[in-house]
Design a protein around this motif. Sequence first.
Motif, PDB file in Angstrom:
ATOM      1  N   ALA A  45      -6.354 -49.795 -12.007  1.00 56.02           N
ATOM      2  CA  ALA A  45      -6.409 -51.259 -12.109  1.00 56.02           C
ATOM      3  C   ALA A  45      -7.384 -51.848 -11.098  1.00 56.02           C
ATOM      4  N   GLY A  63     -10.967 -51.309 -11.991  1.00 56.17           N
ATOM      5  CA  GLY A  63     -11.463 -51.989 -13.186  1.00 56.17           C
ATOM      6  C   GLY A  63     -11.655 -51.064 -14.372  1.00 56.17           C
ATOM      7  N   GLU A  64     -10.912 -49.969 -14.394  1.00 55.86           N
ATOM      8  CA  GLU A  64     -11.049 -48.960 -15.455  1.00 55.86           C
ATOM      9  C   GLU A  64     -10.049 -49.235 -16.581  1.00 55.86           C
ATOM     10  N   ALA A  65     -10.430 -50.124 -17.500  1.00 48.14           N
ATOM     11  CA  ALA A  65      -9.521 -50.549 -18.570  1.00 48.14           C
ATOM     12  C   ALA A  65      -9.116 -49.392 -19.469  1.00 48.14           C
ATOM     13  N   VAL A 111      -6.482 -47.363 -17.726  1.00 41.71           N
ATOM     14  CA  VAL A 111      -5.227 -48.121 -17.728  1.00 41.71           C
ATOM     15  C   VAL A 111      -4.553 -48.015 -19.086  1.00 41.71           C
ATOM     16  N   GLU A 112      -5.345 -48.174 -20.148  1.00 43.35           N
ATOM     17  CA  GLU A 112      -4.798 -48.085 -21.508  1.00 43.35           C
ATOM     18  C   GLU A 112      -4.208 -46.702 -21.780  1.00 43.35           C
ATOM     19  N   ALA A 151      -5.019 -55.703 -10.383  1.00 37.56           N
ATOM     20  CA  ALA A 151      -5.908 -56.215 -11.437  1.00 37.56           C
ATOM     21  C   ALA A 151      -6.288 -57.674 -11.174  1.00 37.56           C
ATOM     22  N   HIS A 211      -9.969 -58.609 -12.981  1.00 42.25           N
ATOM     23  CA  HIS A 211     -10.095 -57.698 -14.130  1.00 42.25           C
ATOM     24  C   HIS A 211      -9.204 -58.220 -15.264  1.00 42.25           C
ATOM     25  N   ALA A 270      -9.239 -58.049 -18.586  1.00 47.29           N
ATOM     26  CA  ALA A 270      -8.831 -57.140 -19.669  1.00 47.29           C
ATOM     27  C   ALA A 270      -7.679 -56.255 -19.213  1.00 47.29           C
ATOM     28  N   ILE A 271      -7.717 -55.832 -17.958  1.00 45.39           N
ATOM     29  CA  ILE A 271      -6.640 -54.985 -17.420  1.00 45.39           C
ATOM     30  C   ILE A 271      -5.382 -55.809 -17.213  1.00 45.39           C
ATOM     31  N   GLU A 272      -5.549 -57.033 -16.732  1.00 43.38           N
ATOM     32  CA  GLU A 272      -4.394 -57.917 -16.585  1.00 43.38           C
ATOM     33  C   GLU A 272      -3.689 -58.083 -17.937  1.00 43.38           C
ATOM     34  N   LEU A 316      -3.694 -56.053 -20.562  1.00 43.63           N
ATOM     35  CA  LEU A 316      -3.030 -54.794 -20.923  1.00 43.63           C
ATOM     36  C   LEU A 316      -1.715 -54.627 -20.166  1.00 43.63           C
TER      37      LEU A 316
END
Length: 199
Positions: free
Chosen positions: A26, A29-31, A34-35, A66, A86, A88-90, A92
Amino acid sequence: VAFELDLYPGSKRMFCNDWTPLSAAAVAGEALVVELLLGARADANVVCCASTSSGAYNFWTALDCARTGDTVPFERDHAKHLQPRHPAIEALLLQAGAQPASALPEPPGMNTYGMLPEVGQRPNPCLDGATGMPLRPLHLYDPADEEERRRTPGAPKLGRGVGGCPMTSIGMDADASSFSGPKDVGSRVFTGGARVFRR
């Protein structure tokens, strides 16, 4: 949970930060990572903490990482207007039910300098589990310097403006009979330089 042991800049005082793969991904910034981790059922609500030999002092989750983009996030982010760092991570993490550390119970308390963990306490990662004394990992402390410190304890680093922490500067005096100060602290020797100072 993994531990990161390091020293404060310009100090010999060690700290320990908790890390999970999810919080590390997170903050980086590695979406995609994380996914993948969430897909493998990683717990999005593990509460990590920062600690010293004095105990824990800050808590966070992957969601806090994130939002702030900081490796050790604080709720009082001076750049809160830039959150989330981040998004997109937030998204997710929120979809997976993630919460900030402030909305979750704090982890169990931990032992502090010179004390062993009591029942229900988490062992302090900055302290030796058998003695309760500060660890001195080889990647942070030079063995020759540590031997010199052991052989020649010295002046305390106490008070304002001189740095150091009283708790990390207190040693145990094997010869309390030579102590001339108040008897209730007769077993303490303040260390940190070239001489021994007894109160």
